[in-house]
Each structure stands twice: as C-alpha cells, then as structure tokens.
Design a protein around this motif. Structure first.
Motif, PDB file in Angstrom:
ATOM      1  N   LYS A 110     -24.533 -78.148  16.250  1.00 45.38           N
ATOM      2  CA  LYS A 110     -25.758 -78.696  15.334  1.00 45.38           C
ATOM      3  C   LYS A 110     -26.944 -78.568  15.914  1.00 45.38           C
ATOM      4  O   LYS A 110     -27.986 -78.012  15.550  1.00 45.38           O
ATOM      5  CB  LYS A 110     -25.448 -80.006  14.641  1.00 45.38           C
ATOM      6  N   ASP A 127     -30.102 -76.142  14.739  1.00 45.58           N
ATOM      7  CA  ASP A 127     -31.027 -76.631  14.614  1.00 45.58           C
ATOM      8  C   ASP A 127     -32.449 -76.259  15.233  1.00 45.58           C
ATOM      9  O   ASP A 127     -33.560 -76.198  14.764  1.00 45.58           O
ATOM     10  CB  ASP A 127     -31.172 -78.244  14.659  1.00 45.58           C
ATOM     11  N   ARG A 177     -33.467 -74.628   5.434  1.00 45.45           N
ATOM     12  CA  ARG A 177     -33.179 -75.057   6.711  1.00 45.45           C
ATOM     13  C   ARG A 177     -31.703 -75.996   6.606  1.00 45.45           C
ATOM     14  O   ARG A 177     -31.629 -76.436   7.514  1.00 45.45           O
ATOM     15  CB  ARG A 177     -34.163 -75.517   7.256  1.00 45.45           C
TER      16      ARG A 177
END
Length: 310
Positions: A171, A175, A217
């Motif tokens: 993650k 990100d 996103r």
C-alpha cells in the motif's frame, strides 16, 4: 494474466535454497521429463488465455529461478511469442520467486525493481514484490505490482500478521506511485493467500468491488464477487489470486481503461478434473501430496482486458 504455476522448479540443486523436494532422487522423484512437461503445460495455458493474440503481460508466481523462465520462453509452446521477462531474486527459503513476461512491442519497459519485505515483520523470509513500469502504445505509463504474499502455513489466524505486513508495504508503494503520477494506471496482481473480504485486501489496501462512484486514486478489486474461484480447499472454491486496479483505469477518462466485467477466471476444462471426495471439479494439479499427478497447477489463472487508445 496472472498464474500461480505451482512449484515450477528445475532439477538442479541450489545449495542456498531448500529445493531438495524437487530433485530426481527426492521424495517427489522430480525428473527432467516431468519438468519439461510442466513447462510445456504452462506455455499451453498462456497461449490459450487469449483467442486473438498472446497476453501482452503475464505474471507468474512460484517460479524457482531465471533458468525456469528461460526454458519457458525459449523451449516451450511460447518460443515463437518472443516474450521478454523480468523477475525477483528473493530470500524465500524454498527459492520461489515471481516473474513477469511482457511483449516488448506493446509494453515498452521503463524500469523494474524488487521490493524487499523487512524480515523483522515476518517469521521467515518471503517473496519480494515486483514493481514494473512500462509505456503502452497510447503513450501512457502503466505500473504493475506482482506479488505472492506469505502463505497460510500454520493457519489463517496465526499467519495473517505476515500478510498484513506485506500488504501494508504494498500500500505504501502504490500510494507513492499514485501520488506522483498525473494519471496513475496501477495494476496489482498475484497470489495474496487471502480472499477478497480478508483484512489484507479490504482493510489495508482498501480494495473492494467498484460501485457506481469511482475515485481515481483509490484501489478496486476486480475479483471481488466473482463466481467460483481460483483455488479449492476441502471442496470450497475461493479467490486467492487478485486483480486490483487504480480507479483511474475505471473512469474511462484516460488512455487505458477497463471494467469489472473485463476481469475473469480462466476455467478451461483441461485445467480441471473431477473432485472425487467433495464432488464438482477442482484444479488439475501437478502433485497430489507427494504423488505425481501430471496436471497443470493447484490454482486457476486470472486475466484482465485493458482497452488502450492508440
């Protein structure tokens, strides 16, 4: 396409790895003939995955080393497909890694890197995450993360913290990409050893089935809610192999688009056999325990179709 190929090992011993099971004199009696047959079978599956052309990108889990991939792309039914590849060199004790095959005329490689999961967060070393960046024919950049998260050995609850740690690192990396790309086109694929509702996917990655409203996103799991599964355990199908994408790919506003309906599980009849104990069918695997069975894999492949505007 993503496919856990179930222990693609060559027949040579690596003194730095625990690969003794897959040697001619081992308990599995793994021979050169069996090895080449498995390589040919994997090539057959990749060729069958698309009716029009070979898949542009193929992620493979449970590959021992570069020698196995070289044999697959040069000495199997894939030899005329002209695939190139990149792969990890992980500290996994058994020596298994992940590898990505790609078609250089449709996916121009820009960069790739292995992402090591810190040992302090694990009970033992595991597979690296492979991050590959390339440019497609529309000129857009595509970021692919291929992973094989820690297994459920010892039970789901006991082993879950290790998958949560790996998913947390994944993650962070996705990100970072989505924070720097103007239009982030991210595809995460692999064997998560977790199902779509599990914490590593639903909570840590924040990935669930896309609804009517899509955020560019945010991550969405296109395998969440699919029928049947990629793996069968004690008569129950479940989805361990995921296709997760950034919302940008679902909005239809960029040069690369897809949808929930364009992700599917490949359940060709030749990949299945009758489940004599529980009924129905199950993956036609290479081994039943330590007895050679001559099949393909204990997992089914998953595929995702991307529409690219040239």
């Amino acid at each position: 396409m993503e496919y856990n190929v179930e222990n693609l090992f060559d027949c040579r011993h690596d003194s730095l790895k625990q690969d003794e099971e897959f040697l001619p004199g081992s308990v599995r009696h793994w021979t050169w003939k069996k090895y080449q047959d498995k390589v040919n079978k994997i090539g057959k599956v990749v060729l069958a995955a698309s009716a029009v052309q070979v898949p542009d990108i193929v992620g493979l889990c449970e590959v021992e080393n570069e020698s196995c991939i070289t044999r697959l792309v040069r000495y199997s039914p894939l030899r005329d497909a002209a695939y190139r590849y990149v792969m990890t060199d992980s500290p996994d004790e058994r020596g298994i890694d992940v590898a990505l095959l790609y078609q250089p005329h449709t996916f121009r490689l820009i960069a790739y890197r292995s992402i090591r999961i810190p040992l302090r967060k694990l009970r033992r070393p595991t597979r690296d995450i492979l991050h590959v960046t390339g440019r497609v024919v529309s000129g857009d950049t595509l970021d692919i993360f291929l992973c094989h998260l820690p297994s459920r050995s010892g039970g789901q609850k006991k082993s879950e913290p290790y998958r949560l740690a790996a998913a947390s690192l994944l993650k962070e990396q996705t990100d970072s990409v989505m924070g720097t790309r103007k239009d982030p086109h991210v595809v995460i694929m692999g064997d998560f050893n977790d199902y779509p509702p599990d914490r590593s996917i639903r909570e840590v990655l924040g990935a669930s089935r896309p609804g009517k409203e899509v955020e560019p996103r945010r991550l969405y799991n296109l395998m969440d809610g699919k029928k049947k599964g990629t793996y069968r355990y004690k008569g129950e199908w479940g989805i361990l192999d995921q296709m997760i994408v950034s919302g940008t790919l679902l909005t239809g506003a960029s040069g690369i688009t897809t949808s929930y309906e364009k992700a599917r599980i490949l359940d060709f009849p030749f990949l299945l056999e009758e489940d004599e104990q529980y009924g129905g069918d199950k993956p036609f695997r290479t081994y039943r325990g330590y007895r050679y069975h001559g099949g393909y894999s204990d997992h089914l492949p998953v595929v995702l179709h991307l529409d690219i505007r040239e």
